[in-house]
Every structure is written in structure tokens, then in C-alpha cells.
Design a protein around this motif. Structure first.
Motif, mmCIF file in Angstrom:
data_model
loop_
_atom_site.group_PDB
_atom_site.id
_atom_site.type_symbol
_atom_site.label_atom_id
_atom_site.label_comp_id
_atom_site.label_asym_id
_atom_site.label_seq_id
_atom_site.Cartn_x
_atom_site.Cartn_y
_atom_site.Cartn_z
ATOM 1 N N TYR A 58 8.108 8.704 6.161
ATOM 2 C CA TYR A 58 7.874 9.716 5.366
ATOM 3 C C TYR A 58 8.153 9.959 3.460
ATOM 4 C CZ TYR A 58 7.173 14.802 4.062
ATOM 5 O OH TYR A 58 7.069 15.988 2.688
ATOM 6 N N PHE A 59 7.262 9.461 2.848
ATOM 7 C CA PHE A 59 6.938 9.602 1.348
ATOM 8 C C PHE A 59 7.206 10.919 0.750
ATOM 9 C CE2 PHE A 59 6.552 5.747 3.132
ATOM 10 C CZ PHE A 59 6.951 4.402 1.885
ATOM 11 N N SER A 60 8.293 11.413 0.754
ATOM 12 C CA SER A 60 7.955 12.585 -0.332
ATOM 13 C C SER A 60 8.190 13.028 -1.895
ATOM 14 C CB SER A 60 9.055 13.825 0.896
ATOM 15 O OG SER A 60 8.458 15.522 -0.199
ATOM 16 N N GLN A 61 7.447 12.776 -2.662
ATOM 17 C CA GLN A 61 7.519 13.511 -4.537
ATOM 18 C C GLN A 61 9.159 14.877 -4.360
ATOM 19 O OE1 GLN A 61 7.056 10.986 -5.732
ATOM 20 N NE2 GLN A 61 6.446 9.814 -4.490
ATOM 21 N N ARG A 62 9.071 15.272 -3.107
ATOM 22 C CA ARG A 62 9.746 17.668 -3.418
ATOM 23 C C ARG A 62 11.114 16.772 -2.848
ATOM 24 N NH1 ARG A 62 5.074 19.813 0.492
ATOM 25 N NH2 ARG A 62 3.356 18.901 -0.943
ATOM 26 N N ASP A 103 1.023 -1.306 -0.209
ATOM 27 C CA ASP A 103 0.100 -0.084 -0.003
ATOM 28 C C ASP A 103 0.982 1.030 0.385
ATOM 29 O OD1 ASP A 103 -2.568 -1.564 0.077
ATOM 30 O OD2 ASP A 103 -3.279 -1.206 2.318
ATOM 31 N N SER A 104 2.197 1.296 0.784
ATOM 32 C CA SER A 104 2.609 2.429 1.069
ATOM 33 C C SER A 104 3.306 3.040 -0.352
ATOM 34 C CB SER A 104 3.734 2.653 1.904
ATOM 35 O OG SER A 104 4.244 1.355 1.638
ATOM 36 N N TYR A 105 3.693 1.859 -0.835
ATOM 37 C CA TYR A 105 4.394 2.040 -2.271
ATOM 38 C C TYR A 105 3.428 2.022 -3.551
ATOM 39 C CZ TYR A 105 6.319 0.987 -7.093
ATOM 40 O OH TYR A 105 6.851 1.034 -7.956
ATOM 41 N N LYS A 106 1.794 2.048 -3.253
ATOM 42 C CA LYS A 106 0.783 2.708 -4.193
ATOM 43 C C LYS A 106 0.800 3.811 -3.826
ATOM 44 C CE LYS A 106 -0.899 -2.170 -4.677
ATOM 45 N NZ LYS A 106 -2.046 -2.636 -4.006
ATOM 46 N N PHE A 107 0.641 4.168 -2.632
ATOM 47 C CA PHE A 107 0.412 5.847 -2.248
ATOM 48 C C PHE A 107 1.985 6.621 -2.940
ATOM 49 C CE2 PHE A 107 -2.462 3.403 1.715
ATOM 50 C CZ PHE A 107 -3.449 4.076 0.622
ATOM 51 N N SER A 108 2.658 6.105 -2.607
ATOM 52 C CA SER A 108 3.767 7.065 -3.185
ATOM 53 C C SER A 108 3.887 7.763 -4.530
ATOM 54 C CB SER A 108 4.994 6.638 -2.460
ATOM 55 O OG SER A 108 5.769 7.075 -2.835
ATOM 56 N N ASP A 109 3.662 5.622 -5.255
ATOM 57 C CA ASP A 109 3.851 5.890 -6.889
ATOM 58 C C ASP A 109 2.568 7.143 -7.412
ATOM 59 O OD1 ASP A 109 4.598 5.021 -8.677
ATOM 60 O OD2 ASP A 109 3.095 3.721 -9.159
ATOM 61 N N THR A 110 1.553 7.347 -6.367
ATOM 62 C CA THR A 110 0.595 7.968 -7.126
ATOM 63 C C THR A 110 1.175 10.076 -7.189
ATOM 64 O OG1 THR A 110 -0.801 9.213 -5.161
ATOM 65 C CG2 THR A 110 -1.526 6.992 -5.973
ATOM 66 N N GLY A 111 2.506 10.562 -7.000
ATOM 67 C CA GLY A 111 2.749 11.349 -6.319
ATOM 68 C C GLY A 111 2.744 12.169 -5.164
ATOM 69 N N ALA A 112 2.011 11.700 -4.621
ATOM 70 C CA ALA A 112 1.520 12.131 -2.903
ATOM 71 C C ALA A 112 2.487 12.200 -2.004
ATOM 72 C CB ALA A 112 0.253 11.791 -2.892
ATOM 73 N N GLU A 113 2.405 13.699 -0.845
ATOM 74 C CA GLU A 113 3.288 13.554 -0.272
ATOM 75 C C GLU A 113 2.654 11.648 0.781
ATOM 76 O OE1 GLU A 113 6.305 15.814 0.449
ATOM 77 O OE2 GLU A 113 5.399 15.030 -1.895
ATOM 78 N N VAL A 114 2.774 11.576 1.579
ATOM 79 C CA VAL A 114 2.497 10.245 1.935
ATOM 80 C C VAL A 114 3.367 9.574 3.343
ATOM 81 C CG1 VAL A 114 2.041 7.146 2.325
ATOM 82 C CG2 VAL A 114 2.196 9.039 0.190
ATOM 83 N N ILE A 115 3.062 9.251 4.482
ATOM 84 C CA ILE A 115 3.176 9.669 5.870
ATOM 85 C C ILE A 115 2.945 7.939 6.542
ATOM 86 C CG2 ILE A 115 3.090 9.453 8.397
ATOM 87 C CD1 ILE A 115 3.451 12.968 7.673
ATOM 88 N N VAL A 116 3.125 7.037 6.162
ATOM 89 C CA VAL A 116 2.669 5.420 7.022
ATOM 90 C C VAL A 116 3.313 5.837 8.920
ATOM 91 C CG1 VAL A 116 3.547 3.491 6.733
ATOM 92 C CG2 VAL A 116 2.914 4.927 4.885
#
Length: 167
Positions: free
Chosen positions: A76-80, A55-68
């Protein structure tokens, strides 16, 4: 109140940066009882923090900022691209921040070399950590650069505690 001191490590691939940072972090945490934060620069953008299909990969893969978040950790997964100040803010309270890479950051810097030194690093370093594989007499090391024994973790920690910059 935490110290919030930072120091950076640079050097070529396979010079021992990660190994040294691990030794230093363990000693600072377990013997010095300090809270340590670590930032690793991934210049080739090849780090993977999760497995495809999760799931965390799928969320991050959208380009969103993600916290698991879970009971024991927060990721914290960031695209910036983040600046040092942004990353420091994410950590909150810590005593020592160890940064691997990012040689343009305005932090005191230890450069790590084995076998030979790339003199192009002299402009970016405050200390040079080497082992016996380097013949230091072959180099014109700037007088302002401290020379440290790569295999003496306590010497390097002492240098860090004396020279790290408040962030």
C-alpha cells in the motif's frame, strides 16, 4: 481471535532499534507462532518502496493512493499521513504490532540506548533496553521504568507480552 497488542520502540539513530525489532519479530513468529505486524516511522520522509521507472513508482508519483497486489503480497502506497488506528485497520488480524519510532503514540514504549542515555526520552518510556556500554548508575532512571537487557530477546519479549496495549 488475534491478540492485537501493540508496543513501540524509540531511541536515537543507530541505537539498534531495527536490529532488535527484527530479532523480536522472528522469535515471535517462528517460536511463539504469533502473527506480527510492523510499522516503521520515517521522520525524514526518505524511505523508498520502489524503484524509479517501475509502474508502482509511476502510479505513486501521481499522488494517488496505490495498492500493488500479487499472489504473495500486497503493498500500500499512501500520500496521506495515517493515524495509528488507520494503520492498524490496514493490517487486519495480527497478534503483536511492533512500532519503530512515533514517540508520541499512546503505546507502551521501550527506549533503546547504547553508550549513553538521552534523559529527554525518560518522559516517553516505560522500559529501557541497554547493553553493558551504558553505565546505568550515572542516570536517575524513573522508578516506573523497567530496565531490560538489550541482548536478551526473551526478556524483552516477556516484557512486551506483559505490557503491550490492546489496539
Amino acid at each position: 481471535m488475534k491478540k492485537r497488542l501493540a508496543v513501540a520502540f524509540t531511541g536515537p539513530s543507530n541505537s539498534g532499534k531495527t536490529t532488535l525489532i527484527l530479532k523480536i519479530a522472528r522469535k515471535l513468529i517462528h517460536e511463539h507462532k504469533l502473527e506480527v505486524a510492523i510499522i516503521k516511522h520515517d521522520p525524514k520522509d526518505k524511505a523508498r518502496f520502489d524503484v524509479e521507472g517501475k509502474d508502482s513508482y509511476k502510479f505513486s508519483d501521481t499522488g494517488a493512493e496505490v495498492i500493488v497486489t500479487s499472489p504473495n503480497r500486497t503493498t500500500y502506497f499512501s500520500q496521506r499521513k495515517s493515524e495509528l488506528e488507520d494503520m492498524v485497520r490496514l493490517f487486519g488480524e495480527f497478534d503483536i504490532l511492533l512500532v519503530e519510532g512515533l514517540k508520541n503514540l499512546p503505546l507502551p514504549r521501550i527506549s533503546i540506548f547504547r553508550n549513553e542515555i538521552d534523559v529527554d526520552y525518560f518522559a516517553f518510556m516505560n522500559a529501557l533496553a541497554i547493553d553493558k556500554s551504558v553505565d546505568i548508575s550515572q542516570y536517575d532512571v524513573p522508578k516506573s521504568v523497567d530496565i531490560l537487557d538489550l541482548n536478551t530477546t526473551d526478556e524483552i519479549i516477556s516484557w512486551i507480552l506483559k505490557n503491550a496495549k490492546k489496539v
